[in-house]
Design a protein around this motif. Sequence first.
Motif, PDB file in Angstrom:
ATOM      1  N   THR A   1      27.260 -69.738 -42.535  1.00  0.00           N
ATOM      2  CA  THR A   1      27.047 -69.724 -43.988  1.00  0.00           C
ATOM      3  C   THR A   1      25.651 -70.228 -44.344  1.00  0.00           C
ATOM      4  O   THR A   1      24.969 -69.661 -45.204  1.00  0.00           O
ATOM      5  N   SER A   2      25.211 -71.272 -43.669  1.00  0.00           N
ATOM      6  CA  SER A   2      23.886 -71.837 -43.915  1.00  0.00           C
ATOM      7  C   SER A   2      22.772 -70.849 -43.578  1.00  0.00           C
ATOM      8  O   SER A   2      21.796 -70.710 -44.325  1.00  0.00           O
ATOM      9  N   VAL A   3      22.915 -70.139 -42.471  1.00  0.00           N
ATOM     10  CA  VAL A   3      21.899 -69.158 -42.071  1.00  0.00           C
ATOM     11  C   VAL A   3      21.840 -68.011 -43.077  1.00  0.00           C
ATOM     12  O   VAL A   3      20.753 -67.528 -43.408  1.00  0.00           O
ATOM     13  N   ILE A   4      22.971 -67.577 -43.594  1.00  0.00           N
ATOM     14  CA  ILE A   4      22.967 -66.538 -44.633  1.00  0.00           C
ATOM     15  C   ILE A   4      22.151 -67.021 -45.828  1.00  0.00           C
ATOM     16  O   ILE A   4      21.299 -66.297 -46.345  1.00  0.00           O
ATOM     17  N   GLY A   5      22.401 -68.258 -46.268  1.00  0.00           N
ATOM     18  CA  GLY A   5      21.670 -68.798 -47.410  1.00  0.00           C
ATOM     19  C   GLY A   5      20.184 -68.952 -47.151  1.00  0.00           C
ATOM     20  O   GLY A   5      19.358 -68.711 -48.029  1.00  0.00           O
ATOM     21  N   SER A   6      19.821 -69.325 -45.936  1.00  0.00           N
ATOM     22  CA  SER A   6      18.413 -69.574 -45.613  1.00  0.00           C
ATOM     23  C   SER A   6      17.633 -68.320 -45.238  1.00  0.00           C
ATOM     24  O   SER A   6      16.436 -68.225 -45.520  1.00  0.00           O
ATOM     25  N   TYR A   7      18.295 -67.368 -44.578  1.00  0.00           N
ATOM     26  CA  TYR A   7      17.572 -66.222 -44.017  1.00  0.00           C
ATOM     27  C   TYR A   7      18.090 -64.859 -44.463  1.00  0.00           C
ATOM     28  O   TYR A   7      17.548 -63.831 -44.067  1.00  0.00           O
TER      29      TYR A   7
ATOM     30  N   ILE B   1      23.320 -61.142 -39.258  1.00  0.00           N
ATOM     31  CA  ILE B   1      23.787 -62.417 -38.741  1.00  0.00           C
ATOM     32  C   ILE B   1      25.179 -62.201 -38.164  1.00  0.00           C
ATOM     33  O   ILE B   1      26.050 -61.636 -38.835  1.00  0.00           O
ATOM     34  N   THR B   2      25.381 -62.616 -36.926  1.00  0.00           N
ATOM     35  CA  THR B   2      26.690 -62.466 -36.302  1.00  0.00           C
ATOM     36  C   THR B   2      27.139 -63.792 -35.705  1.00  0.00           C
ATOM     37  O   THR B   2      26.339 -64.571 -35.197  1.00  0.00           O
ATOM     38  N   LEU B   3      28.429 -64.013 -35.786  1.00  0.00           N
ATOM     39  CA  LEU B   3      29.077 -65.146 -35.142  1.00  0.00           C
ATOM     40  C   LEU B   3      30.088 -64.555 -34.176  1.00  0.00           C
ATOM     41  O   LEU B   3      30.965 -63.793 -34.585  1.00  0.00           O
ATOM     42  N   ALA B   4      29.940 -64.886 -32.913  1.00  0.00           N
ATOM     43  CA  ALA B   4      30.821 -64.347 -31.881  1.00  0.00           C
ATOM     44  C   ALA B   4      31.490 -65.476 -31.110  1.00  0.00           C
ATOM     45  O   ALA B   4      30.935 -66.573 -30.977  1.00  0.00           O
ATOM     46  N   GLU B   5      32.666 -65.177 -30.597  1.00  0.00           N
ATOM     47  CA  GLU B   5      33.389 -66.127 -29.756  1.00  0.00           C
ATOM     48  C   GLU B   5      33.320 -65.641 -28.317  1.00  0.00           C
ATOM     49  O   GLU B   5      33.614 -64.480 -28.025  1.00  0.00           O
TER      50      GLU B   5
ATOM     51  N   ASP C   1      32.767 -65.686 -19.440  1.00  0.00           N
ATOM     52  CA  ASP C   1      31.333 -65.856 -19.188  1.00  0.00           C
ATOM     53  C   ASP C   1      30.490 -64.634 -19.533  1.00  0.00           C
ATOM     54  O   ASP C   1      29.283 -64.736 -19.690  1.00  0.00           O
ATOM     55  N   GLU C   2      31.112 -63.470 -19.669  1.00  0.00           N
ATOM     56  CA  GLU C   2      30.338 -62.257 -19.902  1.00  0.00           C
ATOM     57  C   GLU C   2      30.748 -61.470 -21.139  1.00  0.00           C
ATOM     58  O   GLU C   2      30.113 -60.476 -21.462  1.00  0.00           O
ATOM     59  N   THR C   3      31.789 -61.887 -21.835  1.00  0.00           N
ATOM     60  CA  THR C   3      32.319 -61.110 -22.948  1.00  0.00           C
ATOM     61  C   THR C   3      32.363 -61.954 -24.223  1.00  0.00           C
ATOM     62  O   THR C   3      32.848 -63.079 -24.202  1.00  0.00           O
ATOM     63  N   GLU C   4      31.858 -61.372 -25.303  1.00  0.00           N
ATOM     64  CA  GLU C   4      31.940 -61.997 -26.621  1.00  0.00           C
ATOM     65  C   GLU C   4      32.618 -61.042 -27.587  1.00  0.00           C
ATOM     66  O   GLU C   4      32.479 -59.829 -27.467  1.00  0.00           O
ATOM     67  N   GLN C   5      33.338 -61.617 -28.547  1.00  0.00           N
ATOM     68  CA  GLN C   5      33.971 -60.839 -29.610  1.00  0.00           C
ATOM     69  C   GLN C   5      33.423 -61.331 -30.940  1.00  0.00           C
ATOM     70  O   GLN C   5      33.444 -62.538 -31.215  1.00  0.00           O
ATOM     71  N   VAL C   6      32.931 -60.407 -31.768  1.00  0.00           N
ATOM     72  CA  VAL C   6      32.384 -60.785 -33.066  1.00  0.00           C
ATOM     73  C   VAL C   6      33.515 -61.289 -33.959  1.00  0.00           C
ATOM     74  O   VAL C   6      34.546 -60.630 -34.113  1.00  0.00           O
ATOM     75  N   VAL C   7      33.308 -62.478 -34.517  1.00  0.00           N
ATOM     76  CA  VAL C   7      34.270 -63.112 -35.412  1.00  0.00           C
ATOM     77  C   VAL C   7      33.897 -62.814 -36.866  1.00  0.00           C
ATOM     78  O   VAL C   7      34.751 -62.526 -37.686  1.00  0.00           O
ATOM     79  N   LYS C   8      32.602 -62.912 -37.165  1.00  0.00           N
ATOM     80  CA  LYS C   8      32.082 -62.645 -38.502  1.00  0.00           C
ATOM     81  C   LYS C   8      30.713 -61.997 -38.373  1.00  0.00           C
ATOM     82  O   LYS C   8      29.984 -62.265 -37.413  1.00  0.00           O
ATOM     83  N   SER C   9      30.369 -61.200 -39.364  1.00  0.00           N
ATOM     84  CA  SER C   9      29.014 -60.643 -39.412  1.00  0.00           C
ATOM     85  C   SER C   9      28.577 -60.525 -40.865  1.00  0.00           C
ATOM     86  O   SER C   9      29.410 -60.438 -41.770  1.00  0.00           O
ATOM     87  N   TRP C  10      27.283 -60.552 -41.055  1.00  0.00           N
ATOM     88  CA  TRP C  10      26.705 -60.395 -42.384  1.00  0.00           C
ATOM     89  C   TRP C  10      25.451 -59.543 -42.254  1.00  0.00           C
ATOM     90  O   TRP C  10      24.663 -59.763 -41.336  1.00  0.00           O
ATOM     91  N   PRO C  11      25.240 -58.573 -43.105  1.00  0.00           N
ATOM     92  CA  PRO C  11      26.189 -58.167 -44.148  1.00  0.00           C
ATOM     93  C   PRO C  11      27.450 -57.557 -43.549  1.00  0.00           C
ATOM     94  O   PRO C  11      27.411 -57.005 -42.444  1.00  0.00           O
ATOM     95  N   ASP C  12      28.527 -57.682 -44.271  1.00  0.00           N
ATOM     96  CA  ASP C  12      29.814 -57.159 -43.830  1.00  0.00           C
ATOM     97  C   ASP C  12      29.733 -55.646 -43.804  1.00  0.00           C
ATOM     98  O   ASP C  12      29.302 -55.020 -44.763  1.00  0.00           O
ATOM     99  N   GLU C  13      30.181 -55.058 -42.691  1.00  0.00           N
ATOM    100  CA  GLU C  13      30.099 -53.593 -42.544  1.00  0.00           C
ATOM    101  C   GLU C  13      31.321 -52.853 -43.062  1.00  0.00           C
ATOM    102  O   GLU C  13      31.345 -51.638 -43.047  1.00  0.00           O
ATOM    103  N   THR C  14      32.354 -53.571 -43.507  1.00  0.00           N
ATOM    104  CA  THR C  14      33.580 -52.875 -43.937  1.00  0.00           C
ATOM    105  C   THR C  14      33.466 -52.353 -45.337  1.00  0.00           C
ATOM    106  O   THR C  14      32.653 -52.686 -46.124  1.00  0.00           O
TER     107      THR C  14
END
Length: 69
Positions: free
Chosen positions: A34-40, A48-52, A56-69
């Motif tokens: 949320t802070s990075v969205i506000g700042s950048y 901006i993406t947040l992944a879990e 060791d080799e696989t990530e799943q996107v949890v949130k992204s901005w701008p939202d693509e849906t």
Amino acid sequence: MNEQRYHLTLTTPATGTVMEGWWTSRATAERKFTSVIGSYGSIPGARITLAEGLDDETEQVVKSWPDET
């Protein structure tokens, strides 16, 4: 598996990856997201993406901005 399982990335078309960060706590990672969205978020083409990290080799996107849906 890396203990820092939440990965935040800010990218732009002009420069690629601008910044990255890793956190163990999802709550902390979401506050940073949320802070990075506000700042950048006003940078043209900012993505901006947040992944879990699932392992060791696989990530799943949890949130992204701008939202693509």
